[in-house]
Write a protein that holds these residues in place. Sequence first.
Motif, PDB file in Angstrom:
ATOM      1  N   ARG A  50      57.523  -1.000 -46.598  1.00 44.81           N
ATOM      2  CA  ARG A  50      57.394  -2.214 -46.902  1.00 44.81           C
ATOM      3  C   ARG A  50      57.016  -3.272 -45.766  1.00 44.81           C
ATOM      4  O   ARG A  50      56.316  -4.218 -46.074  1.00 44.81           O
ATOM      5  CB  ARG A  50      58.510  -2.888 -47.756  1.00 44.81           C
ATOM      6  CG  ARG A  50      58.786  -2.128 -49.140  1.00 44.81           C
ATOM      7  CD  ARG A  50      60.037  -2.693 -49.887  1.00 44.81           C
ATOM      8  NE  ARG A  50      59.747  -3.642 -50.822  1.00 44.81           N
ATOM      9  CZ  ARG A  50      60.023  -4.818 -50.689  1.00 44.81           C
ATOM     10  NH1 ARG A  50      61.069  -5.154 -50.077  1.00 44.81           N
ATOM     11  NH2 ARG A  50      59.758  -5.672 -51.842  1.00 44.81           N
ATOM     12  N   LEU A  55      55.035  -6.622 -47.257  1.00 43.10           N
ATOM     13  CA  LEU A  55      56.000  -7.245 -48.487  1.00 43.10           C
ATOM     14  C   LEU A  55      57.146  -7.771 -47.883  1.00 43.10           C
ATOM     15  O   LEU A  55      57.795  -8.596 -48.367  1.00 43.10           O
ATOM     16  CB  LEU A  55      56.238  -5.963 -49.198  1.00 43.10           C
ATOM     17  CG  LEU A  55      55.053  -5.337 -49.741  1.00 43.10           C
ATOM     18  CD1 LEU A  55      55.396  -4.020 -50.405  1.00 43.10           C
ATOM     19  CD2 LEU A  55      54.480  -6.054 -50.971  1.00 43.10           C
ATOM     20  N   TYR A  83      48.925   2.584 -52.604  1.00 37.90           N
ATOM     21  CA  TYR A  83      50.431   2.566 -52.226  1.00 37.90           C
ATOM     22  C   TYR A  83      51.030   2.862 -53.426  1.00 37.90           C
ATOM     23  O   TYR A  83      50.876   2.428 -54.800  1.00 37.90           O
ATOM     24  CB  TYR A  83      50.689   1.028 -51.764  1.00 37.90           C
ATOM     25  CG  TYR A  83      52.273   0.527 -51.867  1.00 37.90           C
ATOM     26  CD1 TYR A  83      53.064   1.582 -51.177  1.00 37.90           C
ATOM     27  CD2 TYR A  83      52.643  -0.391 -52.339  1.00 37.90           C
ATOM     28  CE1 TYR A  83      54.514   1.061 -51.171  1.00 37.90           C
ATOM     29  CE2 TYR A  83      53.837  -0.874 -52.386  1.00 37.90           C
ATOM     30  CZ  TYR A  83      54.683  -0.178 -51.764  1.00 37.90           C
ATOM     31  OH  TYR A  83      56.210  -0.514 -51.818  1.00 37.90           O
ATOM     32  N   PRO A  85      54.990   2.317 -54.835  1.00 43.22           N
ATOM     33  CA  PRO A  85      56.280   1.864 -54.572  1.00 43.22           C
ATOM     34  C   PRO A  85      57.211   2.744 -54.803  1.00 43.22           C
ATOM     35  O   PRO A  85      57.059   3.602 -55.966  1.00 43.22           O
ATOM     36  CB  PRO A  85      56.334   0.683 -55.254  1.00 43.22           C
ATOM     37  CG  PRO A  85      54.802   0.202 -55.986  1.00 43.22           C
ATOM     38  CD  PRO A  85      54.203   1.738 -55.880  1.00 43.22           C
ATOM     39  N   GLU A  87      60.122   1.819 -56.204  1.00 42.16           N
ATOM     40  CA  GLU A  87      60.649   1.470 -57.462  1.00 42.16           C
ATOM     41  C   GLU A  87      59.455   1.044 -58.262  1.00 42.16           C
ATOM     42  O   GLU A  87      59.466  -0.031 -58.647  1.00 42.16           O
ATOM     43  CB  GLU A  87      61.906   0.181 -57.329  1.00 42.16           C
ATOM     44  CG  GLU A  87      63.063   0.619 -56.608  1.00 42.16           C
ATOM     45  CD  GLU A  87      63.908   1.210 -57.303  1.00 42.16           C
ATOM     46  OE1 GLU A  87      63.909   1.172 -58.748  1.00 42.16           O
ATOM     47  OE2 GLU A  87      64.821   2.005 -57.019  1.00 42.16           O
ATOM     48  N   LEU A  88      58.773   2.027 -58.743  1.00 40.94           N
ATOM     49  CA  LEU A  88      57.515   1.643 -59.619  1.00 40.94           C
ATOM     50  C   LEU A  88      57.851   0.823 -60.981  1.00 40.94           C
ATOM     51  O   LEU A  88      58.626   1.352 -61.615  1.00 40.94           O
ATOM     52  CB  LEU A  88      56.907   2.932 -59.993  1.00 40.94           C
ATOM     53  CG  LEU A  88      55.494   2.611 -60.694  1.00 40.94           C
ATOM     54  CD1 LEU A  88      54.424   1.882 -59.784  1.00 40.94           C
ATOM     55  CD2 LEU A  88      54.810   4.186 -61.099  1.00 40.94           C
ATOM     56  N   GLN A  89      57.415  -0.188 -61.053  1.00 40.59           N
ATOM     57  CA  GLN A  89      57.342  -1.026 -62.472  1.00 40.59           C
ATOM     58  C   GLN A  89      55.883  -1.203 -62.897  1.00 40.59           C
ATOM     59  O   GLN A  89      55.139  -1.642 -62.209  1.00 40.59           O
ATOM     60  CB  GLN A  89      58.070  -2.127 -62.107  1.00 40.59           C
ATOM     61  CG  GLN A  89      58.727  -2.909 -63.411  1.00 40.59           C
ATOM     62  CD  GLN A  89      59.651  -2.107 -64.362  1.00 40.59           C
ATOM     63  OE1 GLN A  89      60.395  -1.505 -63.811  1.00 40.59           O
ATOM     64  NE2 GLN A  89      59.313  -2.189 -65.568  1.00 40.59           N
ATOM     65  N   LEU A  90      55.710  -0.870 -64.225  1.00 44.21           N
ATOM     66  CA  LEU A  90      54.280  -1.459 -64.538  1.00 44.21           C
ATOM     67  C   LEU A  90      54.579  -2.254 -65.850  1.00 44.21           C
ATOM     68  O   LEU A  90      55.746  -2.661 -66.130  1.00 44.21           O
ATOM     69  CB  LEU A  90      53.674   0.077 -65.293  1.00 44.21           C
ATOM     70  CG  LEU A  90      53.640   1.156 -64.041  1.00 44.21           C
ATOM     71  CD1 LEU A  90      53.318   2.548 -65.047  1.00 44.21           C
ATOM     72  CD2 LEU A  90      52.502   0.786 -63.185  1.00 44.21           C
ATOM     73  N   ASP A  91      53.636  -2.856 -66.252  1.00 48.17           N
ATOM     74  CA  ASP A  91      53.359  -3.715 -67.418  1.00 48.17           C
ATOM     75  C   ASP A  91      53.701  -3.099 -68.720  1.00 48.17           C
ATOM     76  O   ASP A  91      52.663  -2.272 -69.114  1.00 48.17           O
ATOM     77  CB  ASP A  91      51.992  -4.470 -67.450  1.00 48.17           C
ATOM     78  CG  ASP A  91      52.247  -5.615 -68.234  1.00 48.17           C
ATOM     79  OD1 ASP A  91      52.814  -5.348 -69.330  1.00 48.17           O
ATOM     80  OD2 ASP A  91      51.539  -6.690 -68.143  1.00 48.17           O
TER      81      ASP A  91
END
Lengths: 307, 286
Positions: A50, A55, A83, A85, A87-91
């Motif tokens: 990061r 970030l 990249y 991440p 802690e992947l978070q998608l919509d």
Amino acid sequence: MANQPAIAIHGLTKSYGKVRALRGIDLEVQRGEIFGFLGPNGAGKTTTIRCALDLIRPDGGSIRVLGIDPQADPVAVKARVGYLPGELQLDDNLTGEAQLHFLNELRGRKADWNYVRELAERLDLDLKRPIRNLSKGNKIKVGVIQALMHRPELLMLDEPTFGLDPLMQQEVLRLLVEAKRNGATVFFSSHILSEVQAVAERVGIIRRGKIVEVAGVQTLINRSLRRVRIQFRHDVDPTPLTQVPGVALLKRDNGRAVTLQVEGEMDALLKAVAAYPVVDFETERPSLEEIFLTYYADERNSHKMEE
Amino acid sequence: MLTLFKHTVARSKGAILGWGLSLGLLSLWLVSFYDTLAAQREMLEKAFSAWPKEIWAFFGGTADFFSPEAFINMELYSYMPLVLGIFAVLAGSSLLAGDEEKGFMDLLLGHPIGRTGVFFGRFFGFVVVLLGILTLMWLGTMIGMQWSTYMDLGWGQMWLPNLALLAQLLLFGGLALFLSMVLPSQRLAASVAGGLVAASFLINGMAELSTDVAKVAKYLPMKYYQGGLAAKGMNWEWFAWLMGAAAVFVLLAWWRFVKRDIRVGGEGGWKVPALRFWRRRPARAE
């Protein structure tokens, strides 16, 4: 610029309040290599990545990614990096395809859409399904595709196989090897030694915010300890086995079974064991933690010698 | 920035339609009452004169209750800063901090877009979401007015109360956005900003009854909210002050967002150093 390392980190420090997350990281990743960044949870892998992507801002030290200071020009760095991440978070409201289209828009439509379809097929991912209906593993696949879809010069992947089934883990590792073959540099973090061992050429081991080793994978394996349990057909005197260089007796269950600790290659031990009637021979790879402990044992010994 | 702006609006479609249509229908329904009220004005004036002045003051009432502007103010716009204010606070506080806490911000900022682009893409999206809700509410009022005999306000004239409300909402949303950038979590920012909105509403409501409260109220944004009465003539100076204050909060939030660390996804928030004082220290082992 092309001669500069893909990633060059020197003296990187970062604290969160009183917690010193990074305590002077020095690391260089050469262009065109696959570099595994190993460490247990909380060691500082994600913090390092990061920092390299701006970030979070380091307290000290310097970072160059593809020859660019990410704090001075983060957009230029990220245009050339893929990249994933940790802690992947998608919509959740979008389908996989719509999500990738949205992220591709952010990239200025640099993705090769045929390649996206090929990746989805290889990863067995249905892009028409809404993200909210996808399992964790399938979300990771979307994350892997978005990192690869524009064929970046540098891939920075934080635990890319975490949450995938073993078959898909293998497929993702194959994709990393292919990316390297096509000229990309791959920098990925993991806490699973076997997957790093399978694809990485060099590894960096981080523990408690410090790099404790940067070495070729083979070097690392040779240095690591293994546990070997041998069951013999009848009672055996294990003394000749313990005289093999790098071998130590850990336990003698009865006259017919011994547990040994082996440092380095197994060849000499196997030749010594061949003289006996063997019923069973089990080897146990060391956990990452055990490898760390060998490094720390070395560190402690060197401190004692200095004293 | 444009991509994020479109994404912000697209993901808020439900909020625009849900809030906008509900408030639009409420406006239509309230306007349809006005003719009945106006037809019985003389009788009702006598009945209402018995109301205590505290009740009138709290609901934004004026002596001129039976004019269309005053009616629409009291029945609709007087409490909208509280109703839509809560929406603005929740949306403003989660505009960036929500993405951070979920971990979506890491993915966004892993792409070649600057933090300023992310900030203003999201913020302008938020402005359009508010405008969408207010437009549907305005359309509801205007459609209702087409069937009304006594209420006859122009389309442009009736937009002015919405503009006054927009300034108020931008101020609340900007405050929540700023607090979400400096406080440890989105939830805490929403709670503090929501508390301030509610307090501002209550204090302003009581200001008519006490000179002491009025002294405090003049420092609160609600004091400079015209509501439905803006249809009679907009106080552009008040509007400019409110918009200016909103801009200050938004710029402070932008400055903070550009400078600070992005939160780790899934973290939920930071610790509040100031509150450590209140924590009991564990007993030291002997």
